[in-house]
Write a protein that holds these residues in place. Structure first.
Motif, mmCIF file in Angstrom:
data_model
loop_
_atom_site.group_PDB
_atom_site.id
_atom_site.type_symbol
_atom_site.label_atom_id
_atom_site.label_comp_id
_atom_site.label_asym_id
_atom_site.label_seq_id
_atom_site.Cartn_x
_atom_site.Cartn_y
_atom_site.Cartn_z
ATOM 1 N N PHE A 113 0.813 -1.220 0.000
ATOM 2 C CA PHE A 113 0.000 0.000 0.000
ATOM 3 C C PHE A 113 0.849 1.274 0.000
ATOM 4 C CE2 PHE A 113 -3.080 -3.091 1.530
ATOM 5 C CZ PHE A 113 -4.249 -2.702 0.892
ATOM 6 N N SER A 114 2.182 1.106 -0.018
ATOM 7 C CA SER A 114 3.119 2.247 -0.054
ATOM 8 C C SER A 114 2.883 3.227 1.093
ATOM 9 C CB SER A 114 3.014 2.983 -1.405
ATOM 10 O OG SER A 114 3.338 2.114 -2.459
ATOM 11 N N VAL A 115 2.789 2.683 2.308
ATOM 12 C CA VAL A 115 2.626 3.534 3.485
ATOM 13 C C VAL A 115 3.886 3.450 4.340
ATOM 14 C CG1 VAL A 115 0.126 3.295 3.501
ATOM 15 C CG2 VAL A 115 1.512 1.714 4.837
ATOM 16 N N ASP A 116 4.129 4.501 5.096
ATOM 17 C CA ASP A 116 5.317 4.559 5.942
ATOM 18 C C ASP A 116 5.207 3.551 7.088
ATOM 19 O OD1 ASP A 116 7.822 6.190 6.816
ATOM 20 O OD2 ASP A 116 6.566 6.104 8.611
ATOM 21 N N SER A 117 6.306 2.879 7.372
ATOM 22 C CA SER A 117 6.312 1.824 8.390
ATOM 23 C C SER A 117 5.918 2.337 9.770
ATOM 24 C CB SER A 117 7.699 1.187 8.473
ATOM 25 O OG SER A 117 8.008 0.524 7.273
#
Length: 304
Positions: A177-181
């Motif tokens: 989902f290309s979200v920050d960890s």
């Protein structure tokens, strides 16, 4: 080199997690609830330092991450009872490495050169062989035949494999989902908690000596709070693996994390004193070495 060292932090946390969990004891629900409660506390701390920007993608990623994890983790804890830590951890690590390496390659294109593909698929072959070795059991083995006989052993293999497949969603959701960890930590923990409460209510009803709301082994009983120590190990490993997957890629990040099998297997044998026949012990150690070599081969792809 720094990224590789970061990638090895989860191996330590998850390696000792199962050992500490078995030492503390409690029901399956207690063991998981303790982990989730600690994860929630630590994720709140991270969110205070790194405020969350809520988006539909973040919520979706957290759901795909947290709910499958809750199911996978409860199944893995059950497999400790069926197979023991020293057999479960190499088996689940090997399966997860294969699944995530394939996802990283075919979905994220993480292996693009001929050298990377050769090392990667060679590593997968070693891992598959190692996994078969660790699952070996001798006819007449009293550890494999207790509490239900061969059927219990087969049940352990099946639920471990299902658990491993579900862990793939946990390992890849943030990347997919290309979200920050660090953004996903609190939403992830909330979904983990919600799913764990639902599962724990059903599990506690059949396992707890004093009922779902009991003082000792209820969902929020004393054993759950004691298992927050297990949660500290898991939470540190969880934060590290999310960051590692960002800097190393899923195939390498998850591979390094699953070197936890070395600590877990040795701990199961020498700290928990899990019984093995001499032949089974040789197979488990050989399988552990093969899985570690396969993991190293996949890790080297990062250098290519």
């Amino acid at each position: 080199m720094e990224s590789i060292l970061i990638g090895l932090i989860p191996a330590l946390g998850w390696g000792f997690q199962g050992i500490v969990m078995q030492k503390i004891g409690g029901t399956t629900a207690n063991k998981q609830m303790g982990m989730v409660l600690t994860a929630l506390v630590m994720s709140i701390v991270v969110a205070l330092v790194n405020p969350i920007t809520w988006t539909p993608a973040l919520v979706a990623a957290a759901a795909v991450n947290g709910i499958p994890w809750a199911i996978a983790q409860i199944l893995q804890i059950k497999s400790f009872e069926y197979l023991g830590v020293s057999r479960t951890m190499p088996l689940t690590s090997g399966e997860q490495l294969v699944f995530t390496a394939l996802i990283g390659t075919f979905c994220f294109g993480e292996w693009s050169t001929a050298t990377q593909l050769a090392l990667g698929f060679g590593g997968i072959a070693l891992i598959v062989l190692g996994t078969v070795f660790t699952a070996y059991t001798e006819a007449g083995d009293k550890d494999a035949e207790k509490d239900g006989g061969r059927g219990t052993f087969v049940k352990g293999i099946v639920i471990t494999t299902i658990s491993s497949a579900l862990y793939v969603a946990y390992a890849t959701a943030a990347r997919f989902f290309s979200v920050d960890s660090f953004q996903i930590l609190l939403p992830q923990a909330l979904f983990m908690l919600a799913a764990t409460i639902v599962i724990a209510v059903f599990v506690s009803g059949s396992e707890s000596k004093d009922g779902v709301l009991g003082r000792e082994e209820g969902v929020f009983g004393i054993k759950s709070w004691k298992n927050m120590l297990t949660g500290v190990l898991w939470s540190v490993a969880n934060i590290a693996v999310l960051f590692s997957n960002q800097v190393n890629g899923v195939a390498v990040g998850w591979t390094l994390a699953n070197m936890n099998l070395i600590f877990a297997t040795l701990g199961g044998l020498f700290i928990l004193h899990e019984e093995k026949t001499p032949k089974e012990l040789r197979f488990v150690i050989a399988g552990m070495v093969l899985i570690a070599l396969g993991g190293i081969a996949i890790g080297i792809t990062k250098l290519g």
